[in-house]
Motif scaffolding. Structure first.
Motif, PDB file in Angstrom:
ATOM      1  N   ARG A   1      23.452 -28.698 -22.371  1.00 54.02           N
ATOM      2  CA  ARG A   1      22.285 -29.574 -22.416  1.00 54.02           C
ATOM      3  C   ARG A   1      22.566 -30.777 -23.307  1.00 54.02           C
ATOM      4  O   ARG A   1      22.349 -31.919 -22.936  1.00 54.02           O
ATOM      5  CB  ARG A   1      21.082 -28.813 -23.003  1.00 54.02           C
TER       6      ARG A   1
ATOM      7  N   LEU B   1      30.481 -39.495 -27.054  1.00 53.57           N
ATOM      8  CA  LEU B   1      31.937 -39.395 -26.980  1.00 53.57           C
ATOM      9  C   LEU B   1      32.552 -40.658 -26.388  1.00 53.57           C
ATOM     10  O   LEU B   1      33.536 -41.189 -26.908  1.00 53.57           O
ATOM     11  CB  LEU B   1      32.337 -38.206 -26.115  1.00 53.57           C
ATOM     12  N   THR B   2      31.950 -41.127 -25.292  1.00 51.69           N
ATOM     13  CA  THR B   2      32.500 -42.303 -24.618  1.00 51.69           C
ATOM     14  C   THR B   2      32.482 -43.516 -25.528  1.00 51.69           C
ATOM     15  O   THR B   2      33.375 -44.343 -25.486  1.00 51.69           O
ATOM     16  CB  THR B   2      31.691 -42.617 -23.342  1.00 51.69           C
ATOM     17  N   ILE B   3      31.445 -43.625 -26.328  1.00 55.01           N
ATOM     18  CA  ILE B   3      31.384 -44.757 -27.245  1.00 55.01           C
ATOM     19  C   ILE B   3      32.312 -44.512 -28.438  1.00 55.01           C
ATOM     20  O   ILE B   3      33.046 -45.399 -28.862  1.00 55.01           O
ATOM     21  CB  ILE B   3      29.955 -44.963 -27.775  1.00 55.01           C
TER      22      ILE B   3
ATOM     23  N   MET C   1      35.083 -42.668 -29.067  1.00 60.59           N
ATOM     24  CA  MET C   1      36.545 -42.670 -29.061  1.00 60.59           C
ATOM     25  C   MET C   1      37.167 -44.057 -29.162  1.00 60.59           C
ATOM     26  O   MET C   1      37.971 -44.316 -30.058  1.00 60.59           O
ATOM     27  CB  MET C   1      37.071 -41.897 -27.845  1.00 60.59           C
ATOM     28  N   PRO C   2      36.795 -44.995 -28.257  1.00 65.10           N
ATOM     29  CA  PRO C   2      37.377 -46.332 -28.439  1.00 65.10           C
ATOM     30  C   PRO C   2      36.914 -47.009 -29.729  1.00 65.10           C
ATOM     31  O   PRO C   2      37.670 -47.764 -30.348  1.00 65.10           O
ATOM     32  CB  PRO C   2      36.908 -47.112 -27.212  1.00 65.10           C
ATOM     33  N   TYR C   3      35.681 -46.727 -30.122  1.00 59.72           N
ATOM     34  CA  TYR C   3      35.133 -47.352 -31.321  1.00 59.72           C
ATOM     35  C   TYR C   3      35.955 -46.959 -32.549  1.00 59.72           C
ATOM     36  O   TYR C   3      36.386 -47.803 -33.337  1.00 59.72           O
ATOM     37  CB  TYR C   3      33.680 -46.884 -31.499  1.00 59.72           C
TER      38      TYR C   3
ATOM     39  N   TRP D   1      27.998 -36.747 -23.983  1.00 60.52           N
ATOM     40  CA  TRP D   1      29.021 -37.525 -23.299  1.00 60.52           C
ATOM     41  C   TRP D   1      28.919 -38.993 -23.633  1.00 60.52           C
ATOM     42  O   TRP D   1      29.937 -39.694 -23.755  1.00 60.52           O
ATOM     43  CB  TRP D   1      28.931 -37.289 -21.786  1.00 60.52           C
ATOM     44  N   ILE D   2      27.681 -39.475 -23.818  1.00 60.16           N
ATOM     45  CA  ILE D   2      27.503 -40.884 -24.194  1.00 60.16           C
ATOM     46  C   ILE D   2      28.145 -41.132 -25.555  1.00 60.16           C
ATOM     47  O   ILE D   2      28.898 -42.087 -25.743  1.00 60.16           O
ATOM     48  CB  ILE D   2      26.007 -41.239 -24.249  1.00 60.16           C
TER      49      ILE D   2
ATOM     50  N   ASN E   1      25.171 -33.089 -21.809  1.00 64.25           N
ATOM     51  CA  ASN E   1      24.685 -33.866 -20.682  1.00 64.25           C
ATOM     52  C   ASN E   1      23.752 -34.978 -21.099  1.00 64.25           C
ATOM     53  O   ASN E   1      23.711 -36.027 -20.506  1.00 64.25           O
ATOM     54  CB  ASN E   1      23.984 -32.967 -19.665  1.00 64.25           C
ATOM     55  N   ARG E   2      22.964 -34.706 -22.151  1.00 64.02           N
ATOM     56  CA  ARG E   2      22.019 -35.737 -22.536  1.00 64.02           C
ATOM     57  C   ARG E   2      22.657 -36.791 -23.423  1.00 64.02           C
ATOM     58  O   ARG E   2      22.660 -37.945 -23.141  1.00 64.02           O
ATOM     59  CB  ARG E   2      20.840 -35.097 -23.271  1.00 64.02           C
TER      60      ARG E   2
END
Lengths: 279, 388, 312
Positions: free
Chosen positions: C12, C22-24, C26-28, C19-20, C15-16
């Motif tokens: 949960r 993480l995506t922000i 790692m490159p940050y 993932w957002i 999904n909410r």
């Protein structure tokens, strides 16, 4: 409306001459038998032979390829994530800084990035013991950093032109966000990811300044090797190397152009098909 | 018979339908309870409560920025209400993400997956259903037949026309047989002929599948034709809920009256009022008008009189009856099946009158021509009184 | 609805928000660590004092905690001011020439037939993808006093001018002229491509409307095309000017050591003189000079981006 202006055509001709005369001259002289790169001494392919048997150059080329492959792949992964973040997540803390961090390397003079990275690596070695010495690792890390922003720009641009509703539709139909990424987002931006990878690969392969600062003994990439040779003056085997490079890249660009051309024709055909379907 | 008496008789003869009585109905399928949505300091949806029955086609009608799309997105799960709860078929869905709701949406831009064929687009949601691949294939076939796109199953979205893309979007949204289907401006991108055709198609499909539809639109014609009931929204609030007739003939406010169709507004003052009729003084008419009364009228009260253009009769001669006034034709537009007249009253006010060309008449046989002197008349029952 | 299963708590969260984030993140994190941090180090280092230790700097101890001597030297020592000026002037000329050559080329590209256009575009992109170093090298070949090119130009020169002005060869190498010329050569694709992208998207019907109202082609260009292409000009110009001012390779190979550019100065201070603090101070000053152009670039890129989104 296509208006052919004599002035524009002249400028185009002049411009292309300007582009290619140096390259063509270099290519011609790569077959020069004479050692003096500026005097023609007869036709010969000996420089190509000497090039291909030059251990140093071959090792450097191999190393450059390894670094380029590794850094391009990592840069593409990180850069794509950043591109998605910028295109899809409109509100998060520190977004302005993030957007700045992603644009700055594009215009920052390489000298500054070079010395900054080197100081970082030396200090890191002092403080935490890693990286112990400069070489493959540090060069790759530096390459990843400055090429990922190019990937980000391409992916961000492509993704913002795509209807975000497509991802909402996928979620609406039952897919979790990671499934949406796998099924919808990534396939749609795959051309952008591919061109990003190619760009990152080329940038890494070609880089001199930053590599120069962040490398160590024993890690000589091809550009570094050429750089040290070229500082001493013009040598004919470099002519040969340049010719080979131009031919490889030229073939690549031609193939890419051909593929894109075919895709464009197919798109036109599809659009006509859609128009027919309406009737 | 005296005029007031005749007026009262006319009104009484008209079937009373000021507020349609609601028969006892089953528990509502969709319950939206006191839902509010705020974006920072901006309130997009303000204390909205709605009950929607199973199998209804319900429309949310309003201009841009009225909150209808935000409300729709909250139903789908793309926005979370700041306050309030949403119930679908008895279950509290307020906190569920969109992929866990038995709700599907047809997007305004269609949002078809560009890299998948029509078939795969429609089949996409089915992988989350407990079905064998044969059953999935059957369902896809069924859906494509429902929207008449069987022959286009292998095309990609950019290879089909706009109207066809819309049907793919519809088929895709219905494939999972959702309890609720949300449609965001379904007819907006279509040209006129296609719009009419698709309207009926949608109603047909809804009839066949029995799915509850909620449609969001800014086009009142669309809302009135498609829906069994509609809600008019403005600035995040619901202004009026009812059937198309309710909202059109019995608007509860100036906003709703002006939003749906065209209407003539007049400033008026109440002279006298009974339970059935009211007499109001209308300066722009230069006289008094007899209208159907609304509750709570007080003599001397300022009020708005509203009359729809098609409810006004145009005649060359004055006829006996209440609400007859003289005027001249300032302008007229001939549409073939009807004509729109702009009648100038002595007070200077111009009134719009819509008249069906019921008689087949030539140029010189028209009821009225430019600059003719004419008489306007309307039934007291057709005169709407509005408090705001 | 068949098949709707409920996720566990971790799923949960992922999904909410997960993932957002993480995506922000790692490159940050990567960029902060490998780009921002080094940048901060440069700024901090500019206030350090050079010491013969390894690493060659120190804060505090017998040295001041914030040593501003380097910045003082920047203004006092003629060398630095001249280097900054040379850099800005060279980069400025290069940008201007790139614009003068690149704009007509980009415009010409939009006017040729589609078949030609693809070929020509490829020919423009080809140098862009070949090694930067090798392209500079190509010019070294041409500019040397014994090259066919130089001999050709010398002959031309001698033919045009009176005899006492005749030369044996034209001294092109190791001059500012060579630096500007090679910079134009290397950076021209960076000017052409953004300009072409901008010009290509211009609405042709605007040109037609202008002509319908009585303007001749050149007026149409002045009134319509040029003003609307300003974002492209700015983007291309900055994409040339900013990196060019910090160039190291070109001045090292074809430039004059008597008139160094600032990139050379930074590199020398850092590597040869091992004066990290001084090199950092010079870098910071360069960045301060460039900060306005850099912000201009981000601003124009943002606007161009918004426009692309609208049209999508």
């Amino acid at each position: 409306m296509r208006r052919r202006s004599a002035f524009l055509v002249t400028m185009l001709c002049f411009g292309f001459a300007f582009f290619y005369i140096p390259i063509l001259s270099m290519m011609v002289y790569s077959f020069n038998a004479s050692r003096l790169a500026t005097v023609w001494g007869g036709f010969s392919t000996k420089w190509y032979v000497s090039l291909l048997t030059n251990r140093q150059i071959l090792n450097a080329a191999l190393l450059s390829l390894k670094i380029a492959l590794l850094s391009a792949t990592a840069a593409t992964i990180l850069g794509t994530m950043a591109g998605i973040a910028l295109a899809r997540f409109k509100r998060f803390r520190g977004r302005t800084l993030f957007a700045g961090l992603v644009t700055a390397p594009l215009v920052m003079p390489e000298v500054i990035t070079g010395i900054a990275s080197l100081m970082l690596f030396i200090l890191m070695a002092e403080w935490i013991g890693w990286p112990a010495s400069r070489g493959f690792t540090t060069v790759t890390l530096a390459h990843i950093t400055f090429s990922m922003v190019f990937v980000t720009t391409i992916v961000h641009s492509r993704l913002s032109e795509t209807d975000a509703a497509v991802e909402e539709a996928a979620m609406d139909l039952g897919s979790r966000p990671w499934q949406v990424m796998r099924d919808i987002t990534l396939p749609i931006i795959s051309p952008a990811i591919l061109s990003g990878w190619l760009l990152a690969f080329t940038i890494s392969l070609d880089d001199v300044v930053i590599t120069n600062f962040t490398t160590g003994p024993g890690t000589t990439t091809l550009p570094i090797l050429i750089w040290s040779k070229v500082k001493l003056g013009v040598t004919p085997d470099i002519n040969a190397l340049a010719t080979i490079t131009v031919c490889i890249v030229g073939t690549g660009v031609a193939i890419a152009g051909f593929i894109l051309n075919r895709a464009e024709k197919r798109r036109d055909r599809d659009a006509r098909m859609a128009y027919q379907a309406n009737k | 018979m005296s005029d007031p008496a005749r007026a009262a008789a006319t009104v009484a003869a008209f079937p009373a339908a000021a507020a349609p009585a609601r028969a006892a109905k089953p528990a509502p399928f969709i319950r939206i309870e006191h839902v509010t949505k705020r974006f920072g300091t901006f309130t997009a949806v303000s204390d909205v409560s709605l009950e929607i029955q199973k199998g209804e086609i319900f429309s949310l009608l309003g201009g841009s920025g009225c909150g209808k799309t935000t409300l729709l997105r909250m139903l789908a799960g793309f926005e979370e209400p700041t306050e309030g709860r949403i119930f679908i078929d008895g279950q509290d869905m307020t906190d569920l993400p969109p992929y866990e709701r038995p709700v599907n949406m047809m997007f305004q831009s269609y949002a078809l997956f560009p890299h998948m064929t029509v078939e795969r687009n429609v089949a996409y949601g089915l992988k989350h259903e407990d079905m064998t691949s044969a059953q999935r294939a059957d369902r896809v076939r069924e859906m494509l037949a429902l929207v008449q796109l069987t022959d286009f199953a292998h095309r990609k979205p950019h290879q089909i026309s706009g109207g066809q893309r819309q049907r793919v979007a519809l088929a895709r949204a219905l494939a999972r047989q959702p309890k609720l289907l949300l449609l965001d401006e379904p007819l907006a991108a279509l040209d006129k002929k296609l719009r009419e055709h698709t309207q009926f198609e949608l109603m047909d499909i809804q009839d066949k599948t029995g799915t509850t539809f909620i449609v969001v639109t800014h086009d009142q014609e669309e809302a009135m034709t498609l829906s069994s009931r509609l809600a008019v929204m403005d600035k995040g609030r619901i202004m009026q809920i009812g059937t198309a007739t309710d909202v059109y003939e019995y608007p509860n406010s100036k906003f709703v009256a002006g939003f749906i169709g065209s209407i003539n507004f007049f400033g008026a003052t109440v002279r006298a009022a009974s339970s059935e009729t009211a007499t109001v003084e209308v300066p722009e008419f230069g006289g008094t008008v007899t209208a159907r009364a609304i509750p709570g009228l007080v003599p001397g009260q300022a009020i708005t009189l509203a009359i729809r253009p098609e409810k006004i009769q145009l005649a060359r001669g004055r006829n006996e009856g209440p609400n007859t006034f003289a005027g001249t034709v300032e302008n007229l537009a001939y549409f073939g099946k009807d004509s729109l007249y702009r009648i100038k009253l002595p007070s200077g006010r111009v009134v719009s009158v819509n008249s069906v060309n019921a008689r087949r008449a030539g140029e010189n046989e028209r009821v009225a021509d430019w600059e003719d002197a004419v008489f306007l008349a309307f039934d007291p029952a057709a005169a709407i009184l509005l408090k705001d | 609805m068949a098949g709707a299963h409920t996720d566990n708590a971790l799923q949960r969260w992922f999904n909410r928000r997960g993932w957002i984030n993480l995506t922000i993140a790692m490159p940050y994190v990567w960029l902060v660590l490998f780009f921002l941090l080094p940048f901060v180090i440069v700024i901090a280092m500019s206030f350090a004092t050079r010491t013969p230790t390894a690493p060659p700097f120190s804060f505090g101890g017998e040295h001041p905690v914030l040593n501003t001597a380097h910045y003082a030297r920047l203004v006092q020592d003629d060398l630095y001011i001249r280097a900054y000026l040379t850099s800005i002037v060279n980069a400025g000329f290069a940008t201007l020439l790139c614009l003068l050559i690149g704009y007509p080329m980009a415009l010409g590209l939009t006017r040729v037939t589609p078949a030609w256009r693809n070929v020509l575009l490829m020919l423009v992109i080809l140098p862009f993808w070949t090694s930067f170093l090798l392209r500079v090298y190509a010019w070294m070949g041409l500019m040397g006093s014994n090259s066919w090119f130089n001999k050709l130009l010398t002959a031309g020169w001698n033919w045009l001018v009176p005899t006492d002005w005749a030369l044996r060869s034209i001294p092109m190498m190791n001059t500012n002229f060579a630096v500007v010329l090679v910079m134009v050569y290397s950076y021209l694709p960076f000017m052409i491509l953004p300009l072409y992208a901008n010009l290509e998207k211009l609405d042709r019907t605007l040109d037609e409307a202008s002509m319908d109202l009585g303007s001749r082609p050149f007026r149409v260009f002045l009134d319509i095309t040029l003003p609307l292409s300003v974002p492209g000009i700015v983007a291309g110009g900055l994409l040339v000017f900013i990196p060019a001012s910090g160039e190291l390779i070109i001045p090292s190979l074809v430039g004059s050591s008597a008139q160094p550019m600032i990139g050379r100065v930074i590199s020398d201070e850092f590597a040869s003189a091992r004066d990290w603090p001084m090199a950092s101070a010079v870098s910071v000053a360069l960045l301060l000079l460039l900060v306005v152009p850099m912000m201009l670039y981000t601003h124009y890129e943002g606007k161009a981006h918004e426009k692309r989104k609208e049209e999508a």
